[in-house]
Design an enzyme around this catalytic site. Structure first.
Site, PDB file in Angstrom:
ATOM      1  N   TYR A  57      10.359 -11.043   8.922  1.00 45.81           N
ATOM      2  CA  TYR A  57      10.681 -10.659   7.730  1.00 45.81           C
ATOM      3  C   TYR A  57      12.032 -10.790   7.250  1.00 45.81           C
ATOM      4  CZ  TYR A  57       6.351  -7.589   8.051  1.00 45.81           C
ATOM      5  OH  TYR A  57       4.756  -7.341   7.912  1.00 45.81           O
ATOM      6  N   PRO A 205      -2.944  -2.165   1.044  1.00 50.90           N
ATOM      7  CA  PRO A 205      -3.737  -0.803   0.640  1.00 50.90           C
ATOM      8  C   PRO A 205      -3.906  -0.370  -0.772  1.00 50.90           C
ATOM      9  CG  PRO A 205      -1.450  -0.040   1.595  1.00 50.90           C
ATOM     10  CD  PRO A 205      -1.670  -1.722   1.549  1.00 50.90           C
ATOM     11  N   LEU A 206      -2.911  -1.139  -1.594  1.00 49.68           N
ATOM     12  CA  LEU A 206      -2.957  -0.866  -2.859  1.00 49.68           C
ATOM     13  C   LEU A 206      -3.278  -2.297  -3.577  1.00 49.68           C
ATOM     14  CD1 LEU A 206       0.414   0.862  -3.778  1.00 49.68           C
ATOM     15  CD2 LEU A 206      -2.019   2.037  -3.185  1.00 49.68           C
ATOM     16  N   GLY A 207      -4.022  -3.367  -2.730  1.00 47.52           N
ATOM     17  CA  GLY A 207      -4.406  -4.424  -3.152  1.00 47.52           C
ATOM     18  C   GLY A 207      -3.153  -5.715  -2.985  1.00 47.52           C
ATOM     19  N   LEU A 216      -5.167   0.001  -8.759  1.00 49.28           N
ATOM     20  CA  LEU A 216      -4.222   0.908  -9.330  1.00 49.28           C
ATOM     21  C   LEU A 216      -4.774   1.087 -10.848  1.00 49.28           C
ATOM     22  CD1 LEU A 216      -0.862   0.137  -8.240  1.00 49.28           C
ATOM     23  CD2 LEU A 216      -2.256   1.697  -7.295  1.00 49.28           C
TER      24      LEU A 216
END
Length: 284
Positions: A57, A205-207, A216
């Site tokens: 990262y 987890p949110l796409g 969302l």
């Protein structure tokens, strides 16, 4: 916050993912270094005791920020990293799957974080490989655990057959796979993890970036959020915590505002009406 075992340690079910601390696309320096440092410190202040990171990262950026913000580390803090990838000069994600590359990745994480041992390291797979290739990778991970460089072995981006193959060889302490309200292809992996007491840590987890609106913007998510005076993101994160007791969250952000929102999702109670609307287990 409730807890679940991650190897030898119990951790709060809402952790923090360091992927967004570097620049756009997890590449290069942060947009605002001072805020990145503040986000990490505030996460720990809010009770986060499980940080997910990787040397690639940045590369080298996320771990440097974590060390600058938190060293010497709180005794309760658990670091989980991953190996199996590298970056080129333009930020492209490239596989680094050979056993010697896996070892080099662990050593790089130890050096950058300034620790002698990592609590867990995920072997991140990039494609379906032959069983004998996967066995060689597992051999490398087991050797590093036996050497004391890591406490626990995790897997990332694996299917049910690979998880079963790994469990025949060694203990697995966590699995990271894509999973959210509209993408539940990893449900069999989650179910096996629950059966075996393994932490399941969804990414996206949110796409994914290209699919966030599917989560969302989902009408049922938005309706539940409005009724419970929460954000759609909080509802989507709370849904993951409610799916099974072994799910852990590692939402990442470089924003203090979003950090507070993410951690608060761990306190959001989905009542029976919300559970029915979102198709949760046990809902009438």
């Amino acid at each position: 916050m409730k807890t679940f075992p991650l190897g030898r340690r119990n951790v709060h079910r809402v952790g923090f993912g360091a992927m967004q601390l570097p620049g756009r696309g997890a590449f290069g320096p942060p947009r605002d270094r001072a805020e990145a440092l503040a986000v990490v410190r505030r996460a720990v202040d809010l009770g986060v005791d499980h940080i997910d990171t990787a040397q690639y990262y940045g590369p080298d950026v996320a771990n440097e920020i974590l060390r600058s913000a938190l060293y010497p580390y709180p005794s309760q803090l658990v670091f989980v990293s991953k190996v199996g990838a590298r970056r080129d000069g333009k930020g492209a994600w490239l596989p680094a799957q050979e056993p010697e590359e896996l070892r080099a990745g662990v050593l790089d994480n130890l050096r950058a974080l300034g620790v002698d041992r990592l609590h867990a390291v995920n072997l991140r797979l990039h494609s379906k490989s032959a069983p004998e290739v996967f066995d060689a990778q597992l051999d490398a991970m087991i050797a590093m655990r036996d050497e004391g460089l890591i406490d626990g072995i995790g897997l990332s981006n694996v299917d049910i057959e690979q998880l079963r193959q790994a469990l025949e060889r060694t203990e697995i302490v966590c699995v990271q796979n894509p999973f959210n309200l509209v993408d539940q292809q990893s449900r069999p992996v989650l179910d096996l993890c629950l059966e075996r007491g393994i932490a399941f840590v969804p990414f996206f987890p949110l796409g994914a970036a290209f699919g966030r609106e599917r989560v969302l913007g989902h009408p049922r998510v938005r309706a539940v959020a409005e009724r419970l005076d929460a954000t759609p993101a909080q509802v989507a994160l709370a849904w993951i915590l409610a799916v099974a007791p072994n799910t852990l969250l590692i939402p990442g952000t470089a924003s203090l505002e979003h950090l507070e929102e993410n951690v608060a999702a761990g306190r959001l109670v989905l009542d029976e009406e919300a559970r029915v609307a979102l198709g949760l287990p046990g809902a009438a």
